[in-house]
Scaffold this motif. Structure first.
Motif, PDB file in Angstrom:
ATOM      1  N   GLU A 184       0.828  -1.207   0.000  1.00  0.00           N
ATOM      2  CA  GLU A 184       0.000   0.000   0.000  1.00  0.00           C
ATOM      3  C   GLU A 184       0.864   1.259   0.000  1.00  0.00           C
ATOM      4  O   GLU A 184       0.558   2.235  -0.688  1.00  0.00           O
ATOM      5  N   LEU A 185       1.945   1.238   0.770  1.00  0.00           N
ATOM      6  CA  LEU A 185       2.824   2.409   0.825  1.00  0.00           C
ATOM      7  C   LEU A 185       3.515   2.629  -0.519  1.00  0.00           C
ATOM      8  O   LEU A 185       3.619   3.761  -0.994  1.00  0.00           O
ATOM      9  N   LEU A 186       3.971   1.566  -1.150  1.00  0.00           N
ATOM     10  CA  LEU A 186       4.612   1.700  -2.464  1.00  0.00           C
ATOM     11  C   LEU A 186       3.626   2.225  -3.505  1.00  0.00           C
ATOM     12  O   LEU A 186       3.986   3.055  -4.350  1.00  0.00           O
ATOM     13  N   GLU A 187       2.377   1.767  -3.442  1.00  0.00           N
ATOM     14  CA  GLU A 187       1.354   2.279  -4.354  1.00  0.00           C
ATOM     15  C   GLU A 187       1.082   3.755  -4.079  1.00  0.00           C
ATOM     16  O   GLU A 187       0.924   4.547  -5.007  1.00  0.00           O
ATOM     17  N   LEU A 188       1.039   4.118  -2.811  1.00  0.00           N
ATOM     18  CA  LEU A 188       0.833   5.520  -2.432  1.00  0.00           C
ATOM     19  C   LEU A 188       1.952   6.381  -3.001  1.00  0.00           C
ATOM     20  O   LEU A 188       1.702   7.434  -3.582  1.00  0.00           O
ATOM     21  N   ILE A 189       3.193   5.929  -2.864  1.00  0.00           N
ATOM     22  CA  ILE A 189       4.333   6.693  -3.373  1.00  0.00           C
ATOM     23  C   ILE A 189       4.224   6.863  -4.884  1.00  0.00           C
ATOM     24  O   ILE A 189       4.492   7.941  -5.420  1.00  0.00           O
ATOM     25  N   ALA A 190       3.796   5.817  -5.561  1.00  0.00           N
ATOM     26  CA  ALA A 190       3.681   5.886  -7.019  1.00  0.00           C
ATOM     27  C   ALA A 190       2.605   6.873  -7.458  1.00  0.00           C
ATOM     28  O   ALA A 190       2.761   7.566  -8.461  1.00  0.00           O
ATOM     29  N   LEU A 191       1.514   6.954  -6.713  1.00  0.00           N
ATOM     30  CA  LEU A 191       0.391   7.811  -7.092  1.00  0.00           C
ATOM     31  C   LEU A 191       0.497   9.242  -6.573  1.00  0.00           C
ATOM     32  O   LEU A 191      -0.030  10.165  -7.178  1.00  0.00           O
ATOM     33  N   ALA A 192       1.152   9.430  -5.439  1.00  0.00           N
ATOM     34  CA  ALA A 192       1.177  10.737  -4.781  1.00  0.00           C
ATOM     35  C   ALA A 192       2.085  11.722  -5.508  1.00  0.00           C
ATOM     36  O   ALA A 192       2.997  11.340  -6.232  1.00  0.00           O
ATOM     37  N   ASN A 193       1.777  12.986  -5.289  1.00  0.00           N
ATOM     38  CA  ASN A 193       2.668  14.048  -5.748  1.00  0.00           C
ATOM     39  C   ASN A 193       2.849  15.025  -4.594  1.00  0.00           C
ATOM     40  O   ASN A 193       2.291  14.833  -3.520  1.00  0.00           O
ATOM     41  N   ARG A 194       3.606  16.059  -4.815  1.00  0.00           N
ATOM     42  CA  ARG A 194       3.901  16.997  -3.730  1.00  0.00           C
ATOM     43  C   ARG A 194       2.645  17.639  -3.156  1.00  0.00           C
ATOM     44  O   ARG A 194       2.605  17.976  -1.985  1.00  0.00           O
ATOM     45  N   CYS A 195       1.636  17.825  -3.991  1.00  0.00           N
ATOM     46  CA  CYS A 195       0.423  18.519  -3.546  1.00  0.00           C
ATOM     47  C   CYS A 195      -0.454  17.676  -2.632  1.00  0.00           C
ATOM     48  O   CYS A 195      -1.165  18.216  -1.790  1.00  0.00           O
ATOM     49  N   ASP A 196      -0.431  16.368  -2.800  1.00  0.00           N
ATOM     50  CA  ASP A 196      -1.341  15.543  -2.009  1.00  0.00           C
ATOM     51  C   ASP A 196      -0.631  14.500  -1.151  1.00  0.00           C
ATOM     52  O   ASP A 196      -1.264  13.590  -0.624  1.00  0.00           O
ATOM     53  N   ALA A 197       0.662  14.647  -0.955  1.00  0.00           N
ATOM     54  CA  ALA A 197       1.421  13.650  -0.197  1.00  0.00           C
ATOM     55  C   ALA A 197       0.945  13.545   1.251  1.00  0.00           C
ATOM     56  O   ALA A 197       0.694  12.446   1.740  1.00  0.00           O
ATOM     57  N   GLU A 198       0.825  14.672   1.930  1.00  0.00           N
ATOM     58  CA  GLU A 198       0.475  14.624   3.352  1.00  0.00           C
ATOM     59  C   GLU A 198      -0.920  14.039   3.602  1.00  0.00           C
ATOM     60  O   GLU A 198      -1.076  13.204   4.477  1.00  0.00           O
ATOM     61  N   PRO A 199      -1.954  14.460   2.845  1.00  0.00           N
ATOM     62  CA  PRO A 199      -3.268  13.832   3.078  1.00  0.00           C
ATOM     63  C   PRO A 199      -3.240  12.323   2.818  1.00  0.00           C
ATOM     64  O   PRO A 199      -3.843  11.551   3.562  1.00  0.00           O
ATOM     65  N   ARG A 200      -2.525  11.910   1.793  1.00  0.00           N
ATOM     66  CA  ARG A 200      -2.427  10.474   1.499  1.00  0.00           C
ATOM     67  C   ARG A 200      -1.686   9.732   2.603  1.00  0.00           C
ATOM     68  O   ARG A 200      -2.076   8.631   2.994  1.00  0.00           O
ATOM     69  N   LEU A 201      -0.610  10.322   3.116  1.00  0.00           N
ATOM     70  CA  LEU A 201       0.144   9.676   4.195  1.00  0.00           C
ATOM     71  C   LEU A 201      -0.669   9.624   5.489  1.00  0.00           C
ATOM     72  O   LEU A 201      -0.597   8.634   6.216  1.00  0.00           O
ATOM     73  N   ARG A 202      -1.439  10.660   5.761  1.00  0.00           N
ATOM     74  CA  ARG A 202      -2.296  10.632   6.957  1.00  0.00           C
ATOM     75  C   ARG A 202      -3.341   9.527   6.846  1.00  0.00           C
ATOM     76  O   ARG A 202      -3.595   8.796   7.801  1.00  0.00           O
ATOM     77  N   GLU A 203      -3.941   9.402   5.657  1.00  0.00           N
ATOM     78  CA  GLU A 203      -4.931   8.347   5.435  1.00  0.00           C
ATOM     79  C   GLU A 203      -4.287   6.969   5.574  1.00  0.00           C
ATOM     80  O   GLU A 203      -4.849   6.066   6.189  1.00  0.00           O
ATOM     81  N   TYR A 204      -3.098   6.814   5.026  1.00  0.00           N
ATOM     82  CA  TYR A 204      -2.364   5.550   5.127  1.00  0.00           C
ATOM     83  C   TYR A 204      -2.071   5.228   6.593  1.00  0.00           C
ATOM     84  O   TYR A 204      -2.265   4.099   7.041  1.00  0.00           O
ATOM     85  N   LEU A 205      -1.621   6.217   7.348  1.00  0.00           N
ATOM     86  CA  LEU A 205      -1.301   6.022   8.758  1.00  0.00           C
ATOM     87  C   LEU A 205      -2.538   5.607   9.541  1.00  0.00           C
ATOM     88  O   LEU A 205      -2.488   4.681  10.357  1.00  0.00           O
ATOM     89  N   GLN A 206      -3.664   6.257   9.302  1.00  0.00           N
ATOM     90  CA  GLN A 206      -4.905   5.882   9.985  1.00  0.00           C
ATOM     91  C   GLN A 206      -5.326   4.467   9.625  1.00  0.00           C
ATOM     92  O   GLN A 206      -5.761   3.704  10.485  1.00  0.00           O
ATOM     93  N   HIS A 207      -5.207   4.110   8.344  1.00  0.00           N
ATOM     94  CA  HIS A 207      -5.551   2.759   7.907  1.00  0.00           C
ATOM     95  C   HIS A 207      -4.671   1.716   8.616  1.00  0.00           C
ATOM     96  O   HIS A 207      -5.171   0.701   9.098  1.00  0.00           O
ATOM     97  N   CYS A 208      -3.372   1.987   8.692  1.00  0.00           N
ATOM     98  CA  CYS A 208      -2.453   1.067   9.361  1.00  0.00           C
ATOM     99  C   CYS A 208      -2.791   0.924  10.844  1.00  0.00           C
ATOM    100  O   CYS A 208      -2.798  -0.180  11.376  1.00  0.00           O
TER     101      CYS A 208
END
Length: 64
Positions: A15-39
């Protein structure tokens, strides 16, 4: 120099590798917060170093 190696559950790492592939500078933090909550809901607490590596990798991508 010694380094700490964390064991990351395979689904969380994928999931983290997929997040890195899809994320960009503009949406990195919201995606990482969502990932952290999911974990956390799954009972896994990713090490901060792993999240920092993901941030660094996303930051090196092209501008959004």
């Amino acid at each position: 120099m010694l380094q700490t190696v964390a064991t990351v559950p395979t689904p969380c790492m994928i999931e983290l590798l997929e997040l890195i592939a899809l994320a960009n500078r503009c949406d990195a933090e919201p995606r990482l917060r969502e990932y952290l909550q999911h974990c956390r809901r799954a009972g896994y607490e990713p090490p901060l170093e792993l999240l920092d590596l993901a941030r660094d990798h996303i930051e090196r991508k092209r501008v959004c």
